[in-house]
Enzyme design. Structure first.
Site, PDB file in Angstrom:
ATOM      1  N   GLY C  31       0.644  -1.164  -0.102  1.00 22.86           N
ATOM      2  CA  GLY C  31      -0.189   0.114  -0.080  1.00 22.86           C
ATOM      3  C   GLY C  31       0.785   1.094   0.042  1.00 22.86           C
ATOM      4  O   GLY C  31       0.340   2.384  -0.286  1.00 22.86           O
ATOM      5  N   CYS C 240     -27.250  -9.854 -16.521  1.00 22.71           N
ATOM      6  CA  CYS C 240     -26.747  -9.574 -17.634  1.00 22.71           C
ATOM      7  C   CYS C 240     -27.554  -9.933 -18.733  1.00 22.71           C
ATOM      8  O   CYS C 240     -28.330 -11.013 -18.769  1.00 22.71           O
ATOM      9  CB  CYS C 240     -25.458 -10.247 -18.135  1.00 22.71           C
ATOM     10  SG  CYS C 240     -24.857 -10.025 -19.826  1.00 22.71           S
ATOM     11  N   CYS C 243     -25.812 -12.870 -20.954  1.00 21.33           N
ATOM     12  CA  CYS C 243     -25.496 -14.136 -20.598  1.00 21.33           C
ATOM     13  C   CYS C 243     -26.499 -14.589 -19.169  1.00 21.33           C
ATOM     14  O   CYS C 243     -26.049 -15.593 -18.683  1.00 21.33           O
ATOM     15  CB  CYS C 243     -24.089 -14.213 -20.376  1.00 21.33           C
ATOM     16  SG  CYS C 243     -23.450 -13.454 -18.727  1.00 21.33           S
ATOM     17  N   CYS C 265     -22.519  -7.591 -19.379  1.00 24.30           N
ATOM     18  CA  CYS C 265     -21.114  -7.638 -18.380  1.00 24.30           C
ATOM     19  C   CYS C 265     -20.029  -6.843 -18.930  1.00 24.30           C
ATOM     20  O   CYS C 265     -20.087  -6.806 -20.313  1.00 24.30           O
ATOM     21  CB  CYS C 265     -20.713  -9.236 -18.592  1.00 24.30           C
ATOM     22  SG  CYS C 265     -21.902 -10.487 -17.801  1.00 24.30           S
ATOM     23  N   CYS C 271     -18.416 -12.777 -20.075  1.00 17.84           N
ATOM     24  CA  CYS C 271     -19.517 -12.842 -20.806  1.00 17.84           C
ATOM     25  C   CYS C 271     -19.501 -13.933 -21.879  1.00 17.84           C
ATOM     26  O   CYS C 271     -20.622 -14.899 -21.989  1.00 17.84           O
ATOM     27  CB  CYS C 271     -19.969 -11.652 -21.098  1.00 17.84           C
ATOM     28  SG  CYS C 271     -21.667 -11.424 -21.465  1.00 17.84           S
TER      29      CYS C 271
END
Lengths: 256, 362, 293
Positions: C31, C240, C243, C265, C271
């Protein structure tokens, strides 16, 4: 009882010009020390040195820390000093703008110190902010307003709330009533007196206004040209000034 | 029906082909050669070399041609090329006191050893369009004189001898390299100078101008401006001594600025410094003014809160390649971020509506 | 296919070593933003130069490289970066998350869970999570070193008091290993939980700002919030339309002038794989269904 703050031999020069010289005193818990003098007397320089904002050329400032007892704050690392500044210390600036975040709501201003020390419950933070706004006589419905929408007196009260919310052990105040109307000053002083009594605050107040110290300070230090010319209990100094300069200061107020 | 956002690859290829065609323009007009650009657009070439941080007039000319005359795009091409070059070593500091000056002027002294040499300057020309240039024709030969013999000493050197200008400490420390190390703030002066020297001319100019208009005014005079060729020498480890490896043209500007002084220190002028590749005098003068403004702390001046005094502000925003890239990246798709913002706004509106509904019903 | 005039993956070996040192330092201090001497790249700043440099220093000849922008492999910038490494490194490329060893991304984390043999490289425009609260780099670095993060929560507090909710929907700040507050790059907050406890190495490159930071595998990554306003990684409440996936981040696509729209997606590979496996959404085109079968 141990002193909360022990100040020893503080001197500060600006090049060849004297800021303040050989200042020393003890401050005990619950005590309010007033430092008076005209502008240029060195009182603001002294306050800066005590609060870690200026580096004095000589001397020590021993603060009775929670963990390790008395420690010289001038020798602390910056992280330690900053930690102290956001926990045990508080600083009330003459101009509220310097002590507030003008773009952040009143609630956020008061809540910042709480969050800085780890508060993570929004509801609690907000409740405490509202409680503190109430204590400085700002109504609850102003909690989401920004300080820019506040009057000068309200801004100053907000700054006080923001500083006191974490229960600091030592408060520095630089001309807290300066730049306010006389009637506003009176209300603010009254409020401060209440808070000092109620919370048993230890404080160092720098001012040129004798009315402020008369009302708030237990003890007094009179400064002129960088030197302390007289010290004592507030009533004693004001009612029976010994030094010529103090006499002048007191008489000039009485004439008003 | 939904049409997927496909075909990115082919679209890019086609766009590039179109770009190449547009770059060439009308094919009935003769194509520009890079040597024409190098010779006839020399000041554009100089700017590209200066801000591209690479002294190579032929590559700069090629970059200008490839960039269709967009100088920032050309600088970008040069910078990207520069990245790939191996670093063989560093030259000795160039001796600008030994410069073969094409131009050398001082605004502080009427005359000085070495003389005032105007050189090929736009100064004192009337800015009237010369329609003769639109027609073709030969340019008459300019009269020539023998070059002045001997070195041309720096004007500030005379002031230095008298002690009336603050002297720069000799230092043999190796300056940090902006292109090899991350910029660390606060920066020292040599790092600042590097950044200013390759910074955007327009930005540095505006910063300098702001100091003249009172935002950290420092009362600058052009102590000296010189343009000319200097030898570049490099120590070759196998030889053990420095040899000349080439010659480059530089513009150097030293300004003489407002004096400082106190009870303990006598009054002294201060200075700003500009050094840029090629004939680039607007940039060099601007650089000197901004350099001077950034030295306020070291010279014990007041922080006026002026933009040109703010090292972090100036250095972080001077580079036009960083700036243009980041600015133009907002053209890239941001569907995802926008989608999440859109959903948040809808949600907040729904919630606001839900809470206000009961009141409306009453 | 490699262009011989350039070194493998464009950058010279010295530069790559310098970048690898920064990456290793970043992995050692999760970080923390490691300053590095970012090079000028042949694509503009702000277009992924940080990610490209990190990828260049990470790629080996045997790697399989995938590039996504907004989750998709075929957006213009993803295509451009993929081609760049095809040309300068000659590495194999793929669109399949599963098969990639190095994935460079802008604004998304793939839906398919990552595994230990993978490196995810993020392109970062503004690495400093405190930047819009405090513009000065010198001050923000001090705030990080002193762990002064109160201001970050003030911002979240203000959001709630103003909007009733935390109004940050992407680039949502996180705290790493209980120490550094980090900007996750402008991924939607929906993706934030995927960063935590992730088996893959996650590297973040900010070219213009000259910073690299990193998350070693299985790092603790916590999105900042309040106890009574917990972090909420929500997304559009739809499946979606192609899909039928209910667990993926969706793009909203406007389909006609009459306000018709569909949700699909954002991760095109996810997808595609679902449709090939026979999943069908509410508005899947008939032709695609046939092709997928």
């Amino acid at each position: 009882m141990k002193p909360l703050l022990q100040v020893r031999d503080i001197s500060k020069f600006y090049g060849a010009r004297l800021g303040c010289r050989d200042v020393g005193f003890d401050l005990y818990p619950g005590e309010v020390m007033g430092i008076v003098g005209e502008s240029g007397s060195g009182k603001s320089t002294l306050l800066g040195c005590l609060a870690g904002q200026l580096a004095p050329d000589t001397g020590e400032v021993l603060f009775d820390t929670r963990g390790e007892g008395p420690r010289d704050t001038l020798k602390m690392s910056e992280p330690e000093r900053r930690m102290l500044a956001r926990t045990d210390w508080a600083f009330v600036h003459q101009h509220a703008r310097e002590g507030l975040r003008m773009g952040v709501s009143a609630g956020g201003n008061v809540g910042e110190r709480l969050m800085a020390v780890g508060a993570r419950h929004y509801g609690d933070i907000r409740d405490q902010a509202i409680d503190w706004l109430g204590r400085v006589e700002i109504s609850e419905d102003r909690v989401d307003d920004k300080p820019t929408a506040f009057s000068g007196g309200m801004q100053q009260r907000l700054q006080i709330a923001r500083n006191l919310v974490t229960g600091p052990r030592l408060v520095f105040m630089d001309e807290p009533t300066g730049g306010l109307d006389v009637s506003v000053q009176a209300r603010l002083l009254d409020l401060l007196r209440g808070l000092v009594r109620e919370m048993g605050l230890s404080a160092i107040i720098v001012t040129h206004d004798l009315a402020v110290v008369r009302l708030l300070a237990d003890r007094l230090m009179v400064m002129k040209d960088g030197h302390v010319v007289e010290t004592g209990l507030t009533d004693q100094v004001l009612d029976d000034p010994q030094h010529g300069y103090t006499q002048l200061l007191v008489s000039s107020v009485l004439q008003v | 029906m939904y049409v997927a956002v496909k075909g990115g690859e082919r679209a890019i290829d086609n766009a590039h082909a179109w770009l190449a065609e547009e770059r060439r323009g009308d094919t009935s007009v003769a194509e520009l050669s890079t040597s024409q650009i190098r010779e006839q657009l020399a000041l554009a070439v100089n700017r590209v070399m200066a801000e591209g941080s690479l002294y190579d007039p032929d590559l700069a000319a090629l970059a200008i041609k490839q960039a269709r005359g967009d100088l920032i795009e050309a600088i970008f091409l040069i910078r990207a090329y520069r990245t790939t070059l191996p670093r063989l070593g560093a030259s000795e500091p160039v001796e600008t006191a030994k410069m073969a000056c094409d131009r050398r002027i001082s605004a502080t002294f009427k005359d000085a050893p070495g003389g005032q040499v105007l050189g090929p300057t736009f100064d004192y020309t009337h800015r009237l369009l010369d329609f003769k240039l639109a027609a073709e024709g030969e340019t008459p030969q300019a009269p020539e004189a023998e070059p002045a013999g001997g070195p041309t000493p720096h004007i500030t050197g005379f002031l230095n001898r008298e002690g009336v200008i603050q002297s720069e400490p000799e230092g043999d420390e190796i300056p940090p390299d902006l292109t090899r190390e991350p910029m660390e703030l606060p920066a020292n002066r040599s790092l600042r100078l590097q950044s200013l020297s390759r910074g955007d001319e327009g930005f540095i100019l505006s910063m300098a101008y702001s100091t003249q208009r009172g935002y950290a005014r420092n009362h600058a005079f052009v102590g000296e401006l010189r343009i000319g060729a200097v030898a570049v020498e490099m120590e070759v480890p196998e030889l053990g001594f420095a040899i000349e490896i080439g010659e480059i043209t530089l513009t150097e500007c030293e300004t003489v600025n407002q004096f400082t002084g106190s009870k303990t220190e006598p009054a002294q002028f201060t200075r700003g410094y500009g050094l840029v590749f090629g004939q680039t005098e607007r940039k060099a003068i601007s650089m000197a003014l901004v350099d001077r403004a950034l030295r306020w702390k070291e010279l014990g001046e007041e922080d006026q809160g002026a933009p040109a005094q703010d090292e972090e502000f100036v250095l972080m925003h001077a580079d036009n390649i960083q700036a243009t890239g980041f600015l133009e990246h907002i053209k890239l798709p941001h569907y995802v971020d926008f989608q999440s913002e859109l959903e948040l706004v809808r949600k907040l509106r729904r919630e606001a509506q839900a809470t206000s509904m009961p009141e409306a019903a009453e | 296919m490699t262009d011989q005039s350039y070194n493998f993956a464009y950058l010279d070996e010295q530069t790559k070593r310098m970048i690898r040192r920064a990456i290793l330092k970043g992995l050692a201090i999760p970080g923390y933003q490691v300053p590095f001497a970012s090079r000028e790249m042949p694509m503009p700043y702000g277009w992924g130069t940080g990610g490209v440099q990190v990828s260049a220093a990470t790629l080996m000849p045997d790697d399989t490289f995938k590039v996504i922008d907004q989750g998709a492999d075929d957006t213009t910038n993803a295509v451009s970066i993929r081609k760049f490494f095809e040309k300068t490194a000659g590495v194999a490329t793929t669109e399949e998350t599963e098969k990639a060893t190095v994935i460079q991304t802008r604004h998304r984390i793939p839906e398919t869970p990552l595994h230990e043999d993978q490196v995810l490289v993020y392109q970062v425009p503004i690495p400093e999570p405190l930047r819009f609260l405090e513009p000065r780099e010198t001050e923000t670095r001090k705030m990080h070193s002193l762990e002064e993060y109160g201001l970050m929560h003030v911002k979240l507090y203000e959001d709630i008091s103003q909007h009733g909710a935390i109004a940050t929907s992407y680039a949502y700040p996180v705290k790493v290993e209980g120490r550094y507050v980090m900007d996750p790059s402008p991924i939607p907050k929906f993706d934030n939980p995927k960063m935590a406890d992730c088996p893959a190495i996650q590297l973040f490159g900010a070219g213009r700002e000259q910073r690299i930071y990193a998350l070693p595998p299985y790092s603790r990554v916590v999105s900042l919030d309040f106890e009574d306003h917990p972090f909420d990684p929500s997304k559009a409440d739809h499946p979606c339309d192609l899909c039928g996936a209910e667990d993926s981040y969706l793009d909203e696509v406007i389909t006609d002038d009459a306000g018709g729209r569909m949700f699909v997606c954002s991760d095109t590979d996810y997808c595609r794989a679902r449709r090939e496996a026979g999943h069908v959404g509410a508005q899947a085109p008939a032709m695609k269904e046939g092709a997928g079968a």
